[in-house]
Design a protein around this motif. Structure first.
Motif, PDB file in Angstrom:
ATOM      1  N   PRO A  35       6.297 -15.332   8.467  1.00  9.25           N
ATOM      2  CA  PRO A  35       7.453 -16.268   9.249  1.00  9.25           C
ATOM      3  C   PRO A  35       8.525 -16.358   7.966  1.00  9.25           C
ATOM      4  O   PRO A  35       9.652 -16.926   8.363  1.00  9.25           O
ATOM      5  N   GLY A  36       8.432 -16.036   6.792  1.00  9.63           N
ATOM      6  CA  GLY A  36       9.313 -16.240   6.068  1.00  9.63           C
ATOM      7  C   GLY A  36       9.616 -17.753   5.256  1.00  9.63           C
ATOM      8  O   GLY A  36      10.589 -18.098   4.657  1.00  9.63           O
ATOM      9  N   SER A  37       8.576 -18.771   5.859  1.00 14.19           N
ATOM     10  CA  SER A  37       8.753 -19.709   5.066  1.00 14.19           C
ATOM     11  C   SER A  37       7.276 -20.548   5.235  1.00 14.19           C
ATOM     12  O   SER A  37       6.112 -19.768   5.650  1.00 14.19           O
ATOM     13  N   LEU A  43       4.835 -18.005  14.659  1.00 13.73           N
ATOM     14  CA  LEU A  43       5.839 -16.662  14.519  1.00 13.73           C
ATOM     15  C   LEU A  43       7.398 -17.158  14.747  1.00 13.73           C
ATOM     16  O   LEU A  43       7.475 -17.764  15.925  1.00 13.73           O
ATOM     17  N   PRO A  44       8.300 -16.586  13.850  1.00 18.36           N
ATOM     18  CA  PRO A  44       9.569 -17.085  14.168  1.00 18.36           C
ATOM     19  C   PRO A  44      10.189 -16.429  15.223  1.00 18.36           C
ATOM     20  O   PRO A  44       9.858 -15.258  15.684  1.00 18.36           O
ATOM     21  N   GLY A  45      11.059 -16.869  15.674  1.00 21.52           N
ATOM     22  CA  GLY A  45      12.069 -16.490  17.025  1.00 21.52           C
ATOM     23  C   GLY A  45      12.559 -15.063  16.780  1.00 21.52           C
ATOM     24  O   GLY A  45      12.447 -14.073  17.403  1.00 21.52           O
ATOM     25  N   TRP A  46      12.954 -14.999  15.546  1.00 18.91           N
ATOM     26  CA  TRP A  46      13.562 -13.297  15.216  1.00 18.91           C
ATOM     27  C   TRP A  46      12.624 -12.405  15.481  1.00 18.91           C
ATOM     28  O   TRP A  46      13.139 -11.231  15.668  1.00 18.91           O
ATOM     29  N   ILE A 102       0.343 -12.261   8.626  1.00 21.06           N
ATOM     30  CA  ILE A 102       1.735 -12.427   8.728  1.00 21.06           C
ATOM     31  C   ILE A 102       2.226 -11.084   8.995  1.00 21.06           C
ATOM     32  O   ILE A 102       1.922 -10.352   8.345  1.00 21.06           O
ATOM     33  N   PRO A 103       3.294 -11.013  10.060  1.00 22.12           N
ATOM     34  CA  PRO A 103       3.530  -9.400  10.204  1.00 22.12           C
ATOM     35  C   PRO A 103       4.530  -9.066   8.968  1.00 22.12           C
ATOM     36  O   PRO A 103       5.336 -10.000   8.473  1.00 22.12           O
ATOM     37  N   VAL A 104       4.360  -7.775   8.861  1.00 20.77           N
ATOM     38  CA  VAL A 104       5.539  -6.991   8.054  1.00 20.77           C
ATOM     39  C   VAL A 104       6.154  -6.136   8.755  1.00 20.77           C
ATOM     40  O   VAL A 104       5.660  -5.128   9.610  1.00 20.77           O
ATOM     41  N   VAL A 105       7.582  -6.122   8.716  1.00 18.29           N
ATOM     42  CA  VAL A 105       8.528  -5.604   9.676  1.00 18.29           C
ATOM     43  C   VAL A 105       9.112  -4.523   9.054  1.00 18.29           C
ATOM     44  O   VAL A 105       9.742  -4.673   8.011  1.00 18.29           O
TER      45      VAL A 105
END
Length: 111
Positions: A35-37, A43-46, A102-105
């Motif tokens: 999520p970056g936070s 999971l974040p919207g982006w 946590i996703p890694v994109v």
């Protein structure tokens, strides 16, 4: 790590959505994590937007790139995750707060 601006297509609205992210590079590709936070397991919207519409636009300084996103899995994810945590240990705190992986994109430039 530096920052980039990514414009995604909203999965529900179809509207363009712009967010800023820290990123890393791997073999010519850009790498983000969600999520970056430390907000918890959501999971974040982006990220959800990229799953629904993997094509996006990235701004790196004065340069604009068209990219296609995929979520890293298996050995690719493990390798990237270890590199990301080594460069930014705060990501391990995010993982500890999350209830799932946590996703890694990975963002690959397209024509």
């Amino acid at each position: 790590m530096s920052d980039l601006v990514i414009t995604t297509v909203g999965r529900k609205t179809g509207r363009l959505r712009t967010t800023t992210h820290a990123y890393s590079s791997d073999d010519g590709h850009l790498v983000l994590i969600g999520p970056g936070s430390e907000r918890g397991p959501h999971l974040p919207g982006w990220y959800r937007d990229l799953v629904a519409h993997p094509e996006a636009e990235v701004q790196l300084g004065d340069k604009k790139l068209h990219v296609r996103a995929h979520t890293a899995h298996g050995a690719e994810r493990r390798r990237l995750w270890n590199e990301l945590v080594a460069s930014r240990p705060v990501y391990q705190r995010y993982a500890n707060a999350a209830r799932g992986e946590i996703p890694v994109v990975v963002l690959e430039e397209t024509a």
